[in-house]
Write an enzyme that holds these catalytic residues in place. Structure first.
Site: not given
Length: 140
Positions: A83, A109, A93, A63
């Site tokens: 976000g 967009g 892992s 993020e």
């Protein structure tokens, strides 16, 4: 382009001071026309109890990189980015070394952007694949 690239990376790294990104030692290391790349060390600070990279740390990395990429590729003077949805699939892992998160733009967009963030290890093995949707909201 190289001077412009260094300036963008410098700004990205400067704005992480006193944030979660600094706590996780996330460093932005490359930027291109439609991507941003960051690295994060895998140490006990980001491990889950059994000694491997915590999925939450991976999601925080994803993020952070996707949101920073939105900031770079939108007019930050006109919009701020948040976000609004993130999904992650953890496929492998890792116990130590570095992970690298590359945010690539899938859709730009006017208000929403869709990012794919691939997190890999130093050998290019896929650790997590994430999808982030961001929204650009006008500054008032």
């Amino acid at each position: 382009m190289n001077e412009h690239k260094e300036k963008i990376l410098s700004i990205c790294n400067q704005i992480t001071k006193d944030t979660l990104m600094e706590t996780l030692n996330i460093t932005y290391i490359d930027v291109g026309e439609n991507f941003l790349l960051a690295q994060m060390p895998v140490t006990p600070k980001v491990h889950q109890p059994d000694g491997v990279l915590h999925g939450g740390a991976s999601v925080a990395l994803a993020e952070s990189v996707g949101s920073a990429a939105s900031y770079i590729f939108l007019d930050a003077k006109e919009f701020f980015v948040r976000g609004i949805e993130i999904a992650a699939n953890h496929v492998k892992s890792i116990k130590e070394g570095y992970v690298y998160a590359r945010a690539s733009l899938l859709h730009k967009g006017r208000t929403t952007q869709l990012w794919e963030i691939k997190i890999t290890d130093g050998e290019g093995n896929l650790i997590s694949n994430c999808k982030l949707t961001t929204i650009a909201l006008p500054r008032k």
